[in-house]
Design a protein around this motif. Structure first.
Motif, mmCIF file in Angstrom:
data_model
loop_
_atom_site.group_PDB
_atom_site.id
_atom_site.type_symbol
_atom_site.label_atom_id
_atom_site.label_comp_id
_atom_site.label_asym_id
_atom_site.label_seq_id
_atom_site.Cartn_x
_atom_site.Cartn_y
_atom_site.Cartn_z
ATOM 1 N N THR A 184 46.407 43.249 42.568
ATOM 2 C CA THR A 184 45.724 42.284 41.703
ATOM 3 C C THR A 184 46.757 41.726 40.725
ATOM 4 O O THR A 184 47.640 42.471 40.263
ATOM 5 N N ILE A 185 46.616 40.460 40.420
ATOM 6 C CA ILE A 185 47.511 39.902 39.405
ATOM 7 C C ILE A 185 47.240 40.549 38.045
ATOM 8 O O ILE A 185 48.109 40.562 37.182
ATOM 9 N N ASP A 186 46.018 41.098 37.865
ATOM 10 C CA ASP A 186 45.620 41.622 36.548
ATOM 11 C C ASP A 186 46.328 42.931 36.168
ATOM 12 O O ASP A 186 46.348 43.298 34.996
ATOM 13 N N ASN A 187 46.843 43.655 37.150
ATOM 14 C CA ASN A 187 47.535 44.937 36.940
ATOM 15 C C ASN A 187 46.654 45.995 36.267
ATOM 16 O O ASN A 187 47.148 46.838 35.521
ATOM 17 N N ALA A 245 44.978 35.806 26.484
ATOM 18 C CA ALA A 245 44.370 36.323 27.723
ATOM 19 C C ALA A 245 42.942 35.792 27.814
ATOM 20 O O ALA A 245 42.236 35.713 26.802
ATOM 21 N N GLU A 246 42.514 35.475 29.034
ATOM 22 C CA GLU A 246 41.173 34.908 29.213
ATOM 23 C C GLU A 246 40.058 35.832 28.700
ATOM 24 O O GLU A 246 38.984 35.366 28.349
ATOM 25 N N GLY A 247 40.351 37.144 28.641
ATOM 26 C CA GLY A 247 39.304 38.112 28.314
ATOM 27 C C GLY A 247 39.096 38.375 26.828
ATOM 28 O O GLY A 247 38.302 39.247 26.467
ATOM 29 N N MET A 259 45.273 34.463 33.014
ATOM 30 C CA MET A 259 44.221 35.321 33.575
ATOM 31 C C MET A 259 44.437 36.784 33.184
ATOM 32 O O MET A 259 45.329 37.105 32.412
ATOM 33 N N GLY A 260 43.639 37.643 33.766
ATOM 34 C CA GLY A 260 43.771 39.073 33.467
ATOM 35 C C GLY A 260 42.438 39.788 33.435
ATOM 36 O O GLY A 260 42.382 40.999 33.215
ATOM 37 N N HIS A 261 41.335 39.021 33.580
ATOM 38 C CA HIS A 261 39.989 39.583 33.496
ATOM 39 C C HIS A 261 39.847 40.254 32.137
ATOM 40 O O HIS A 261 40.072 39.595 31.131
ATOM 41 N N ASN A 262 39.539 41.568 32.076
ATOM 42 C CA ASN A 262 39.388 42.206 30.761
ATOM 43 C C ASN A 262 40.670 42.842 30.249
ATOM 44 O O ASN A 262 40.654 43.540 29.235
ATOM 45 N N GLN A 278 48.334 30.890 38.996
ATOM 46 C CA GLN A 278 48.894 32.239 38.818
ATOM 47 C C GLN A 278 48.684 33.135 40.038
ATOM 48 O O GLN A 278 49.320 34.177 40.174
ATOM 49 N N ARG A 279 47.732 32.773 40.878
ATOM 50 C CA ARG A 279 47.409 33.621 42.037
ATOM 51 C C ARG A 279 47.977 33.070 43.335
ATOM 52 O O ARG A 279 47.823 33.683 44.385
ATOM 53 N N GLY A 280 48.577 31.875 43.235
ATOM 54 C CA GLY A 280 48.954 31.200 44.473
ATOM 55 C C GLY A 280 50.434 31.292 44.784
ATOM 56 O O GLY A 280 51.253 31.676 43.954
HETATM 57 O O1 F6P Z 1 41.047 39.618 39.402
HETATM 58 C C1 F6P Z 1 41.879 38.542 39.559
HETATM 59 C C2 F6P Z 1 41.302 37.328 38.874
HETATM 60 O O2 F6P Z 1 42.176 36.276 39.173
HETATM 61 C C3 F6P Z 1 41.085 37.465 37.385
HETATM 62 O O3 F6P Z 1 42.248 37.364 36.653
HETATM 63 C C4 F6P Z 1 40.079 36.351 37.157
HETATM 64 O O4 F6P Z 1 39.300 36.610 36.028
HETATM 65 C C5 F6P Z 1 39.254 36.411 38.386
HETATM 66 O O5 F6P Z 1 40.039 36.997 39.395
HETATM 67 C C6 F6P Z 1 38.754 35.086 38.899
HETATM 68 O O6 F6P Z 1 37.994 35.337 40.043
HETATM 69 P P1 F6P Z 1 37.396 34.289 41.084
HETATM 70 O O7 F6P Z 1 38.345 34.204 42.230
HETATM 71 O O8 F6P Z 1 36.117 34.934 41.534
HETATM 72 O O9 F6P Z 1 37.200 32.993 40.378
#
Ligand code: F6P
Length: 346
Positions: free
Chosen positions: A139-142, A235-237, A183-186, A271-273
């Motif tokens: 996960t990018i969130d680590n 951070a988004e969270g 990003m980073g979720h929580n 960030q995920r690509g």
């Molecule tokens: O868990 C990885 C993540 O990219 C988080 O950082 C982000 O909050 C979430 O996934 C976004 O998820 P989705 O792909 O469901 O929009």
């Protein structure tokens, strides 16, 4: 005539679940090549995470299918956020049984589940119903509990850092406050690492409670000290009204209280690509090869993990439902504070 019983070729499955991240194909390649070349196994890849396992949708992965994917972003077998143990409608009750049936019908000896926290929770439940499971943290969130590092994180930090680097010129030229949301979720790992690597002046993460008063004070003090610009990495969270992005909220709140121009950037899915960094390729490859080794050794019900740069395994039952967050006394936070970086707390 040879009456010796022919040993059956082992057959394993792999799936990638949850949000995609750089390094997934490197991991598939690591598992697949090791399983085929070292252990003479057969490998299948389930389509779209746990969805493929429920509906028996899969592709055979031969060694040639694993060539040329090391550097490619995303996942060649697809992913989804399917949670087979979550009951929403009556039909959902059948999913675990369908999975069990498919696993046995396909003659699998083991299954590698690559994903984040949610994926590891499901992996544990599948292990509980008798399947031979190995989890692999990505996960990018680590934020996966039980490992020091997940692959995807280094690439996300690299991309976010480059974005921050590029904001400095506008901040400087216009004397503005530039806010960048990552990003980073929580969890605040990406914000902390990219914020420090990109020379952020204020870094806001969910694990450290910030006060808007302190954020504004820091910006004003910088103005007084002839630094008429600031870079805020958020951070988004963090705690903010959910009707808008964290970056938008900060930008509006700062401009209400301080006489400055503020602009926000929400970095989002970039960030995920794309292609994984060398570090992520290496980590995913190490995890992949080790996961295949665990299957060959019959070491099931575990997640492969990295502790002090050594590969190890952690029982899946210990991983599920927990988060690995940034500790407020993380060495990088402490070093940042010593250098005058503000974390927005009083
Ligand atoms: O868990 C990885 C993540 O990219 C988080 O950082 C982000 O909050 C979430 O996934 C976004 O998820 P989705 O792909 O469901 O929009």
């Amino acid at each position: 005539m040879n009456f010796m019983k022919q040993k059956r070729i082992k057959r394993i499955g792999i799936l990638t679940a949850g949000g995609d991240c750089p390094g997934l194909n490197a991991a598939i390649r690591g598992v697949g090549k090791t399983a085929i070349v070292q252990y003479g196994m057969e490998v299948i890849g389930f389509s779209s995470g746990y969805t493929g396992l429920i509906h028996k949708q899969y592709v055979e992965l031969k060694e040639k299918d694993l060539s040329g994917i090391l550097t490619v972003g995303g996942t060649i077998i697809g992913t989804s956020r399917e949670k087979p143990f979550k009951i929403v409608t009556e039909d959902d009750n059948d999913k675990p049984d369908l999975i069990k049936r498919n696993y046995h019908e396909l003659g699998l000896d083991g299954l590698v589940c690559v994903g984040g926290n949610g994926t590891m929770k499901t992996a544990h439940l599948l292990s509980n119903i008798g399947l031979n499971i190995i989890g692999m943290p990505k996960t990018i969130d680590n934020d996966v509990w039980g490992t020091d590092l997940t692959f995807g994180f280094d690439s996300a930090v690299f991309i976010a850092t480059e974005a921050i680097d590029r904001l400095h010129s506008t901040a400087n030229s216009h004397g503005r406050v530039m806010i960048i949301e990552v990003m980073g979720h929580n969890a605040g790992w990406i914000a902390l690492y990219a914020g420090m690597a990109g020379g952020g002046d204020i870094i806001l993460i969910p694990e450290i409670k910030y006060s808007m008063k302190k954020v504004c004070q820091t910006i004003e003090e910088r103005y007084k000290n002839n630094k008429p610009y600031s870079i805020v990495v958020v951070a988004e969270g963090i705690d903010h009204p959910k009707s808008m992005s964290a970056a938008r909220f900060l930008s509006e709140s700062i401009q209400e209280k301080v006489d400055v121009e503020a602009r926000e950037t929400v970095l989002g899915y970039t960030q995920r690509g794309g292609s994984p960094t060398p570090m992520d390729r290496i980590l995913a490859t190490r995890y992949g090869a080790y996961a295949a080794q665990c299957i060959a050794e019959g070491n099931f019900g575990k997640m492969v993990a990295l502790r002090n740069n050594e590969l190890t395994t952690v029982p899946l039952e210990e991983v599920g439902g927990k988060l690995r967050l940034v500790s407020p006394d993380n060495p990088l936070v402490l070093k940042g504070r010593m250098m005058g970086v503000s974390f927005g707390d009083e």
